[in-house]
Design a protein around this motif. Structure first.
Motif: not given
Lengths: 306, 281
Positions: B94-99, B104-105
């Protein structure tokens, strides 16, 4: 040129009616290591998570300015070593690290090259194709560190980076952190070992109960109380020292003595007033170590709150 | 770009796992061997079915396969989310992408793996069934070929995201409890499949076709029975897509907020508040 990479303005965060962070403001500059200190449960981790965009603050704001980037894209330029370590334990070291670098926006081939370079730096190349769970705790720690720096972040947050490392690797890590700083990264370092903080940090921020206790350069903080610590070895009697102006907490143990010089008592005046009956063998006057300042500041705060 | 990395990662991790290989290859193989062994002993059974089955039977089989597959990849999504939370990987992610991107991924990556699994099963079922009955896909018209894959993919994603949301609420795999039952909602229409096939245009059935959790199975059966007009199919697909989006967003928010929760599962009221709130509070 403005060196500010991170500006935190009055952030507030409540959880279940409890205020975890209560109006914190600070700045982190490029080419600088800022110590972010505080006792357990002071609101450090929550603040860090807000800074890194994991949580939104209830009030206040974060602005990060890195190479003209602002907003969400900035997540690509930040690096994070969380206190609670975690990697995909059933994945191979190299795969996991390449994946995390990809999440920071690197291309696979580029990510791979950089990760391999870092693994080499930490003597981890022979383990690149092993599963993370097969590694020792210290090695996992190094892998976790690589995950935070492989994309060469401009803002790096290290939460307890030294815990679990032997002295050799602590030194290696310190060297790497200094290199990153010299290369222009802004580094936020949270650690409980105050001697390491003193060694690395230019400025420190102390947080307790979600609020700022003090914030400034190490020099400022050490001069804040105007106190000094005196240690000596002597022959004769040290008891008369207790009567000298400004002397507090005199402790005598055989031929050793230590005492604190309170605010306004200058070391110079103290030395001149030493009794003639006392023969000094060793003598040192220092400003109090960060450890003592930390402990006393927190104890004072907690007493006042009680 | 990053979403693609997440999908790729979740997909590869899943199809390389032992459970996945066992579920998608071993089970059909065992079933096939068992059936052939049983029928080799009983020659009469091979002659039992001469007539090709009507399309609704194909639809029913597909619906069943869909839900078995979706159930399995849903459970994988649930485990994956809970493990991520327990393994503390989540902070780094979560420090790289949003929840949202993470959810979704996961849902898409695991869904793709699940669809492969389902394709293997469907092929195996087709092969096995072909030994006993002149099964034929000729009865399926363009409407089936277009709508079935859409219902399959969306139904898969919906179920996977329901499970992912469930995983986000749970504090560990053991504490399933009532939250685990939420994942069973999409299966309810299957229990009424006989009724749906006989009354494909009953008002209740038509309405159920627009309700996201029920839509995939209800509409597979209605389309199979040749009873659904194009506008109803379109509307139900749209509401299904919206349902997937909302569930995924809900899962992401709950996941994000669940990060702060140590040791207690949230109450339904809290969940509702979190799901509605625009951000973690």
């Amino acid at each position: 040129m403005d060196r500010t990479a991170l500006r935190v303005q009055g952030i507030v965060k409540d959880f279940d009616g409890l205020r975890a962070v209560d109006g914190i403001s600070l700045e982190a500059n490029r080419g600088e290591i800022l110590g972010f200190l505080g006792p357990n449960g002071a609101g450090k981790t929550t603040s860090i998570r807000i800074i890194l965009g994991i949580f939104e603050p209830d009030e206040g704001g974060i602005s990060i300015r890195i190479g003209g980037l602002t907003g969400r894209l900035v997540k690509e330029r930040t690096g994070y070593l969380p206190e609670e370590r975690g990697l995909y334990s059933d994945a191979k070291v190299l795969d996991a690290l390449v994946y995390f670098a990809e999440l920071k926006g690197l291309r696979r081939t580029d990510a791979r090259q950089r990760v391999l370079r870092w693994l080499d730096r930490f003597d981890l190349l022979p383990w690149a194709d092993k599963k993370v769970e097969k590694l020792s705790k210290g090695m996992q720690q190094k892998v976790q560190f690589v995950a935070s720096v492989a994309h060469e972040p401009d803002l790096l947050v290290l939460d307890e980076p030294f815990s679990g490392l032997d002295p050799l690797h602590q030194d290696l890590l310190k060297d790497v952190v200094r290199e990153l700083r010299d290369a222009g990264a802004a580094i936020l370092l949270s650690a409980h070992q105050m001697n390491q903080v003193e060694e690395l940090c230019d400025r420190v921020f102390l947080i307790n109960r979600g609020r700022q206790v003090f914030y400034g350069t190490l020099d400022e903080i050490k001069s804040r109380d105007g106190e000094h610590v005196v240690r000596l070895r002597f022959e004769g009697s040290a008891e008369p020292l207790a009567a000298l102006p400004g002397v507090e907490n005199l402790a005598i143990d055989g031929d050793r003595a230590s005492l604190r010089l309170g605010r306004g008592a200058s070391p110079d005046a103290f030395v001149r007033s030493l009794p003639a009956a006392l023969t000094v063998r060793e003598f040192s006057v220092t400003r109090p170590p960060l450890h003592d300042i930390f402990v006393r500041a927190i104890e004072k705060e907690n007493r006042e709150a009680a | 770009m990053r979403l693609r990395s997440v999908i790729r990662w979740e997909f590869l991790r899943t199809i390389q796992s032992k459970q996945f290989l066992i579920m998608s290859l071993l089970i059909p193989a065992v079933v096939a061997v068992a059936i052939f062994a049983a029928t080799a002993a009983d020659k009469g059974a091979q002659q039992s079915l001469r007539e090709p089955p009507p399309p609704f039977v194909v639809a029913l089989i597909l619906a069943t396969i869909l839900f078995m597959g979706a159930f399995l990849s849903g459970v994988m999504a649930l485990y994956s989310v809970v493990k991520e939370k327990q393994g503390r990987v989540v902070e780094l992610v979560l420090s790289s992408i949003s929840a949202q991107e993470m959810m979704a991924g996961k849902v898409i990556g695991l869904g793709m793996a699940g669809l492969i699994q389902v394709a293997v099963w469907a092929a195996a079922a087709y092969f096995i069934a072909g030994r006993f009955t002149p099964i034929s896909l000729a009865g399926l018209g363009p409407v089936h070929w277009i709508t079935y894959p859409l219902y399959f993919v969306l139904g898969f994603m919906l179920i996977a995201s329901i499970y992912a949301a469930t995983g986000a609420v749970m504090k560990d795999v053991q504490s399933g409890g009532a939250t685990g039952l939420v994942g069973l909602v999409p299966y309810i229409p299957i229990m009424f499949s006989a009724f749906i096939i006989e009354n494909p245009n009953h008002l209740l059935v038509r309405i159920a076709g627009f309700v996201p959790p029920f839509a995939p199975s209800v509409m597979l059966l209605r389309v199979g029975a040749g009873a659904a007009p194009a506008w109803e199919i379109g509307l139900s697909l749209a509401s299904l897509a919206l349902g997937v989006f909302l569930t995924m967003r809900f899962a992401a928010r709950v996941f994000e907020i669940g990060l702060l929760m140590y040791g207690k599962s949230p109450s339904l009221r809290e969940l509702w508040r979190w799901g509605r709130a625009g951000r973690a509070r």
